[in-house]
Design a protein around this motif. Structure first.
Motif, PDB file in Angstrom:
ATOM      1  N   ALA A 103       0.816  -1.218   0.000  1.00 54.62           N
ATOM      2  CA  ALA A 103       0.000   0.000   0.000  1.00 54.62           C
ATOM      3  C   ALA A 103       0.844   1.259   0.000  1.00 54.62           C
ATOM      4  O   ALA A 103       0.379   2.329  -0.410  1.00 54.62           O
ATOM      5  CB  ALA A 103      -0.932  -0.004   1.205  1.00 54.62           C
ATOM      6  N   THR A 104       2.103   1.154   0.462  1.00 59.29           N
ATOM      7  CA  THR A 104       2.992   2.315   0.516  1.00 59.29           C
ATOM      8  C   THR A 104       4.399   1.893   0.135  1.00 59.29           C
ATOM      9  O   THR A 104       4.747   0.695   0.136  1.00 59.29           O
ATOM     10  CB  THR A 104       3.030   2.928   1.930  1.00 59.29           C
ATOM     11  OG1 THR A 104       3.643   1.974   2.826  1.00 59.29           O
ATOM     12  CG2 THR A 104       1.630   3.270   2.431  1.00 59.29           C
ATOM     13  N   ARG A 121       5.877  -1.256  -8.700  1.00 60.24           N
ATOM     14  CA  ARG A 121       4.917  -0.897  -7.648  1.00 60.24           C
ATOM     15  C   ARG A 121       5.186   0.498  -7.113  1.00 60.24           C
ATOM     16  O   ARG A 121       4.243   1.264  -6.834  1.00 60.24           O
ATOM     17  CB  ARG A 121       4.979  -1.922  -6.510  1.00 60.24           C
ATOM     18  CG  ARG A 121       3.903  -1.726  -5.444  1.00 60.24           C
ATOM     19  CD  ARG A 121       2.521  -1.720  -6.058  1.00 60.24           C
ATOM     20  NE  ARG A 121       1.476  -1.529  -5.065  1.00 60.24           N
ATOM     21  CZ  ARG A 121       0.219  -1.222  -5.355  1.00 60.24           C
ATOM     22  NH1 ARG A 121      -0.155  -1.084  -6.627  1.00 60.24           N
ATOM     23  NH2 ARG A 121      -0.674  -1.063  -4.393  1.00 60.24           N
ATOM     24  N   ARG A 122       6.464   0.877  -6.985  1.00 61.49           N
ATOM     25  CA  ARG A 122       6.787   2.236  -6.535  1.00 61.49           C
ATOM     26  C   ARG A 122       6.256   3.268  -7.534  1.00 61.49           C
ATOM     27  O   ARG A 122       5.701   4.299  -7.142  1.00 61.49           O
ATOM     28  CB  ARG A 122       8.300   2.397  -6.378  1.00 61.49           C
ATOM     29  CG  ARG A 122       8.906   1.681  -5.184  1.00 61.49           C
ATOM     30  CD  ARG A 122      10.402   1.941  -5.106  1.00 61.49           C
ATOM     31  NE  ARG A 122      11.033   1.112  -4.094  1.00 61.49           N
ATOM     32  CZ  ARG A 122      11.061   1.397  -2.793  1.00 61.49           C
ATOM     33  NH1 ARG A 122      10.485   2.509  -2.362  1.00 61.49           N
ATOM     34  NH2 ARG A 122      11.650   0.587  -1.937  1.00 61.49           N
ATOM     35  N   VAL A 142      -0.298   7.231  -8.277  1.00 62.29           N
ATOM     36  CA  VAL A 142      -1.553   7.330  -7.529  1.00 62.29           C
ATOM     37  C   VAL A 142      -1.501   8.506  -6.571  1.00 62.29           C
ATOM     38  O   VAL A 142      -2.477   9.265  -6.422  1.00 62.29           O
ATOM     39  CB  VAL A 142      -1.831   6.016  -6.776  1.00 62.29           C
ATOM     40  CG1 VAL A 142      -2.991   6.191  -5.800  1.00 62.29           C
ATOM     41  CG2 VAL A 142      -2.138   4.903  -7.757  1.00 62.29           C
ATOM     42  N   GLY A 143      -0.347   8.678  -5.916  1.00 62.12           N
ATOM     43  CA  GLY A 143      -0.208   9.784  -4.978  1.00 62.12           C
ATOM     44  C   GLY A 143      -0.298  11.125  -5.664  1.00 62.12           C
ATOM     45  O   GLY A 143      -0.932  12.066  -5.154  1.00 62.12           O
ATOM     46  N   ALA A 182      -3.242  14.024  -5.153  1.00 58.52           N
ATOM     47  CA  ALA A 182      -2.934  15.413  -4.828  1.00 58.52           C
ATOM     48  C   ALA A 182      -3.652  16.358  -5.793  1.00 58.52           C
ATOM     49  O   ALA A 182      -4.167  17.402  -5.383  1.00 58.52           O
ATOM     50  CB  ALA A 182      -1.433  15.629  -4.886  1.00 58.52           C
ATOM     51  N   LEU A 183      -3.669  16.000  -7.066  1.00 54.03           N
ATOM     52  CA  LEU A 183      -4.365  16.813  -8.048  1.00 54.03           C
ATOM     53  C   LEU A 183      -5.875  16.874  -7.759  1.00 54.03           C
ATOM     54  O   LEU A 183      -6.511  17.917  -7.863  1.00 54.03           O
ATOM     55  CB  LEU A 183      -4.131  16.274  -9.454  1.00 54.03           C
ATOM     56  CG  LEU A 183      -2.698  16.458 -10.018  1.00 54.03           C
ATOM     57  CD1 LEU A 183      -2.546  15.718 -11.347  1.00 54.03           C
ATOM     58  CD2 LEU A 183      -2.376  17.931 -10.180  1.00 54.03           C
ATOM     59  N   ASP A 184      -6.449  15.706  -7.367  1.00 54.51           N
ATOM     60  CA  ASP A 184      -7.862  15.660  -7.046  1.00 54.51           C
ATOM     61  C   ASP A 184      -8.168  16.540  -5.858  1.00 54.51           C
ATOM     62  O   ASP A 184      -9.194  17.249  -5.834  1.00 54.51           O
ATOM     63  CB  ASP A 184      -8.286  14.213  -6.757  1.00 54.51           C
ATOM     64  CG  ASP A 184      -8.254  13.340  -8.008  1.00 54.51           C
ATOM     65  OD1 ASP A 184      -8.225  13.905  -9.133  1.00 54.51           O
ATOM     66  OD2 ASP A 184      -8.234  12.111  -7.855  1.00 54.51           O
TER      67      ASP A 184
END
Length: 202
Positions: free
Chosen positions: A151-152, A182-183, A189-190, A194-196
């Motif tokens: 997840a992170t 995955r990174r 996704v991050g 942030a844009l959203d």
């Protein structure tokens, strides 16, 4: 910065052990001496050779036997003894206190100088911890699945620490690629999240 002064020689010296320093040395090779010593012993912990005096050779011979092949891979703990004599004067020298291959204290009565003998006490040197076992292909597959579900990026780091250096050589690139993929996904996704958040705030 740590100061490490070494004499410009091709062998270990008494001065290397001043101040109570010790060294656990692993024997990697033995050949007939090229200088005043009977044998040059190479060790994995230093590029220089160790040239033990006859007394120490006798100790190791008594414990490991006469065949030099039996000495390879054995370990000794070395220290500096300021009381070593030469030509009637204290000059200091390298001695050994512990050796591998024994399970209890060994006391050896050996000749030191002509007509004189002394008891040398040698303690057992603890075995090295066993090397971590290499992961099987099934275990590697499971770790790759764990990476894909991470997840992170911190989770990926944790998986990497748990794997350590136990990956079989033929799977290293595959695991690295899975971790990078995955990174990259988590980073993307991050950024999108942030844009959203910015759009919602506006």
């Amino acid at each position: 910065m740590k100061i490490a002064v070494k004499k410009n020689t091709d062998q270990l010296n008494y001065e290397d052990f001043l101040g109570g320093k010790t060294m656990v040395a692993t024997i990697t090779g033995i050949k007939v001496g090229t200088k005043e010593a009977q044998y040059d012993i190479s060790i994995s912990e230093d590029s220089r050779v160790w040239r033990p005096p006859a007394t120490l050779l006798k100790i190791m011979e008594a414990i490991w036997g006469e065949e030099s092949d039996n000495w390879i891979g054995q370990r000794v703990q070395l220290f500096g003894d300021p009381n070593v004599m030469m030509a009637g004067k204290k000059v200091g020298g390298i001695r050994l206190s512990h050796v591998s291959g024994i399970s209890e204290t060994s006391r050896l009565l050996l000749s030191t100088t002509r007509g004189n003998k002394a008891v040398f006490v040698v303690e057992p040197l603890a075995d090295l911890p066993p090397a971590p076992s290499t992961l099987t292909d099934t275990e590697v597959d499971a770790q790759i699945e764990n990476i894909a579900r991470a997840a992170t990026t911190q989770d990926i780091d944790g998986i990497a620490r748990s794997i350590g250096n136990r990956l079989p050589t033929h799977r290293v690139d595959e695991v690295k690629a899975a971790a990078k993929a995955r990174r990259d996904t988590l980073t993307a996704v991050g950024e999108q999240a942030a844009l959203d958040d910015q759009e919602q705030a506006s």
